[in-house]
Design a protein around this motif. Structure first.
Motif, PDB file in Angstrom:
ATOM      1  N   THR A  79     129.787 124.091 -35.623  1.00 21.32           N
ATOM      2  CA  THR A  79     129.814 122.634 -35.755  1.00 21.32           C
ATOM      3  C   THR A  79     130.850 122.238 -36.794  1.00 21.32           C
ATOM      4  O   THR A  79     130.865 122.776 -37.903  1.00 21.32           O
ATOM      5  CB  THR A  79     128.425 122.096 -36.165  1.00 21.32           C
ATOM      6  OG1 THR A  79     127.490 122.425 -35.137  1.00 21.32           O
ATOM      7  CG2 THR A  79     128.460 120.583 -36.370  1.00 21.32           C
ATOM      8  N   PHE A  80     131.728 121.298 -36.436  1.00 17.46           N
ATOM      9  CA  PHE A  80     132.763 120.841 -37.359  1.00 17.46           C
ATOM     10  C   PHE A  80     132.114 120.233 -38.596  1.00 17.46           C
ATOM     11  O   PHE A  80     131.232 119.394 -38.507  1.00 17.46           O
ATOM     12  CB  PHE A  80     133.673 119.810 -36.689  1.00 17.46           C
ATOM     13  CG  PHE A  80     134.820 119.404 -37.556  1.00 17.46           C
ATOM     14  CD1 PHE A  80     135.923 120.217 -37.698  1.00 17.46           C
ATOM     15  CD2 PHE A  80     134.782 118.208 -38.272  1.00 17.46           C
ATOM     16  CE1 PHE A  80     136.983 119.855 -38.524  1.00 17.46           C
ATOM     17  CE2 PHE A  80     135.831 117.836 -39.094  1.00 17.46           C
ATOM     18  CZ  PHE A  80     136.928 118.663 -39.211  1.00 17.46           C
ATOM     19  N   GLY A  81     132.545 120.681 -39.766  1.00 19.45           N
ATOM     20  CA  GLY A  81     132.013 120.209 -41.047  1.00 19.45           C
ATOM     21  C   GLY A  81     131.070 121.203 -41.693  1.00 19.45           C
ATOM     22  O   GLY A  81     130.836 121.145 -42.887  1.00 19.45           O
ATOM     23  N   ILE A  82     130.506 122.125 -40.892  1.00 22.04           N
ATOM     24  CA  ILE A  82     129.601 123.145 -41.421  1.00 22.04           C
ATOM     25  C   ILE A  82     130.410 124.370 -41.824  1.00 22.04           C
ATOM     26  O   ILE A  82     131.242 124.853 -41.067  1.00 22.04           O
ATOM     27  CB  ILE A  82     128.535 123.557 -40.376  1.00 22.04           C
ATOM     28  CG1 ILE A  82     127.639 122.385 -40.012  1.00 22.04           C
ATOM     29  CG2 ILE A  82     127.704 124.746 -40.859  1.00 22.04           C
ATOM     30  CD1 ILE A  82     126.671 121.957 -41.090  1.00 22.04           C
ATOM     31  N   SER A  83     130.140 124.873 -43.016  1.00 21.39           N
ATOM     32  CA  SER A  83     130.792 126.095 -43.488  1.00 21.39           C
ATOM     33  C   SER A  83     129.946 127.315 -43.131  1.00 21.39           C
ATOM     34  O   SER A  83     130.448 128.298 -42.604  1.00 21.39           O
ATOM     35  CB  SER A  83     130.999 126.007 -45.000  1.00 21.39           C
ATOM     36  OG  SER A  83     131.481 127.207 -45.515  1.00 21.39           O
ATOM     37  N   SER A  84     128.637 127.244 -43.428  1.00 23.89           N
ATOM     38  CA  SER A  84     127.723 128.347 -43.127  1.00 23.89           C
ATOM     39  C   SER A  84     126.301 127.868 -43.361  1.00 23.89           C
ATOM     40  O   SER A  84     126.080 126.778 -43.892  1.00 23.89           O
ATOM     41  CB  SER A  84     128.020 129.549 -44.028  1.00 23.89           C
ATOM     42  OG  SER A  84     127.746 129.218 -45.383  1.00 23.89           O
ATOM     43  N   LEU A  85     125.349 128.689 -42.983  1.00 24.34           N
ATOM     44  CA  LEU A  85     123.966 128.444 -43.375  1.00 24.34           C
ATOM     45  C   LEU A  85     123.730 129.165 -44.689  1.00 24.34           C
ATOM     46  O   LEU A  85     124.305 130.236 -44.927  1.00 24.34           O
ATOM     47  CB  LEU A  85     123.001 128.975 -42.318  1.00 24.34           C
ATOM     48  CG  LEU A  85     122.917 128.151 -41.043  1.00 24.34           C
ATOM     49  CD1 LEU A  85     122.020 128.832 -40.035  1.00 24.34           C
ATOM     50  CD2 LEU A  85     122.405 126.752 -41.327  1.00 24.34           C
ATOM     51  N   VAL A  86     122.904 128.587 -45.541  1.00 19.93           N
ATOM     52  CA  VAL A  86     122.577 129.250 -46.798  1.00 19.93           C
ATOM     53  C   VAL A  86     121.807 130.516 -46.459  1.00 19.93           C
ATOM     54  O   VAL A  86     120.843 130.486 -45.679  1.00 19.93           O
ATOM     55  CB  VAL A  86     121.748 128.321 -47.709  1.00 19.93           C
ATOM     56  CG1 VAL A  86     121.224 129.067 -48.918  1.00 19.93           C
ATOM     57  CG2 VAL A  86     122.589 127.133 -48.144  1.00 19.93           C
ATOM     58  N   HIS A  87     122.266 131.610 -47.007  1.00 18.97           N
ATOM     59  CA  HIS A  87     121.608 132.888 -46.745  1.00 18.97           C
ATOM     60  C   HIS A  87     121.664 133.751 -48.000  1.00 18.97           C
ATOM     61  O   HIS A  87     122.485 133.533 -48.883  1.00 18.97           O
ATOM     62  CB  HIS A  87     122.276 133.614 -45.569  1.00 18.97           C
ATOM     63  CG  HIS A  87     123.720 133.917 -45.808  1.00 18.97           C
ATOM     64  ND1 HIS A  87     124.720 132.982 -45.634  1.00 18.97           N
ATOM     65  CD2 HIS A  87     124.338 135.046 -46.245  1.00 18.97           C
ATOM     66  CE1 HIS A  87     125.884 133.533 -45.931  1.00 18.97           C
ATOM     67  NE2 HIS A  87     125.688 134.777 -46.306  1.00 18.97           N
ATOM     68  N   PHE A  88     120.761 134.688 -48.041  1.00 18.92           N
ATOM     69  CA  PHE A  88     120.690 135.640 -49.149  1.00 18.92           C
ATOM     70  C   PHE A  88     120.770 137.022 -48.526  1.00 18.92           C
ATOM     71  O   PHE A  88     119.828 137.457 -47.871  1.00 18.92           O
ATOM     72  CB  PHE A  88     119.401 135.462 -49.953  1.00 18.92           C
ATOM     73  CG  PHE A  88     119.276 134.070 -50.518  1.00 18.92           C
ATOM     74  CD1 PHE A  88     119.978 133.715 -51.655  1.00 18.92           C
ATOM     75  CD2 PHE A  88     118.494 133.117 -49.895  1.00 18.92           C
ATOM     76  CE1 PHE A  88     119.891 132.430 -52.177  1.00 18.92           C
ATOM     77  CE2 PHE A  88     118.393 131.839 -50.405  1.00 18.92           C
ATOM     78  CZ  PHE A  88     119.099 131.495 -51.543  1.00 18.92           C
TER      79      PHE A  88
END
Length: 197
Positions: A89-98
């Motif tokens: 999706t344009f504007g999304i860099s990544s999902l927060v993950h650990f």
């Protein structure tokens, strides 16, 4: 509290329920990412923002809206079905993950925030300068000068400032709309905002 999560590899026990996740956006793209997820992907998005009036150095009062969490938005989805959509999706860099885990944001946390921010996802917040803060005078004969706040009267929207005039420290009482706090974003004021909630 038990934290649920899935792995980014998508293997094994991937959850199929709708859950809230935190997405990292590209810089200054929170509103674009939120709009794209809502319009194109038809997903629930929560993008809380703070609205305030700020006086610019030129003396113009303007309405400013800033994200509560700069660089992040919340999205509710079935991650197993939506992971690829989110990543592209344009504007999304990544999902927060650990590591390889993408944590679920508890429903109760999002619910409490939604209750505070309402349907339009914004809270209006007028900030009074506090004693000890450095401010800039934004209009009048002392335009552009820096001062230190000595006292603050929020009910009267007045502050007493200490100006250096011709080498002499001079206290002066002014309307709080005539000064702007030096280098303080709304995000930096979250602890103070929480006290007023």
């Amino acid at each position: 509290m038990i934290t649920r999560h899935i792995t980014t590899e998508g293997a094994g026990a991937v959850q199929s329920a709708l859950e809230w996740y935190c997405a990292r956006t590209k810089p200054k793209n929170e509103h674009i990412a939120a709009a794209n997820l809502r319009r194109i992907e038809r997903l629930d998005v929560f993008h809380p923002r703070l609205r305030s009036k700020q006086t610019t150095r030129s003396g113009v009062v303007k309405q400013v809206t800033e994200p509560l969490f700069p660089g992040y938005i919340f999205v509710r989805c079935n991650l197993q079905e939506s992971l690829d959509k989110l990543r592209h999706t344009f504007g999304i860099s990544s999902l927060v993950h650990f590591g390889g885990r993408i944590p679920v944001v508890p429903e109760g946390v999002i619910g409490e925030l939604m209750e505070c921010f309402g349907e339009d996802e914004t809270i209006s917040f007028e900030r009074q300068p506090l004693p000890g803060e450095v401010v800039n005078v934004t209009t009048g004969a002392f335009f552009g000068m820096q001062a230190v706040v000595l006292r603050s009267w929020p009910a009267r929207r007045r502050v007493q400032i200490l100006l250096d005039i011709l080498g002499r420290p001079t206290p002066m009482e002014v309307d709080s709309s005539l000064v702007t706090v030096e280098g303080k974003s709304l995000g930096a004021m979250l602890p103070e905002l929480a006290l007023h909630a």
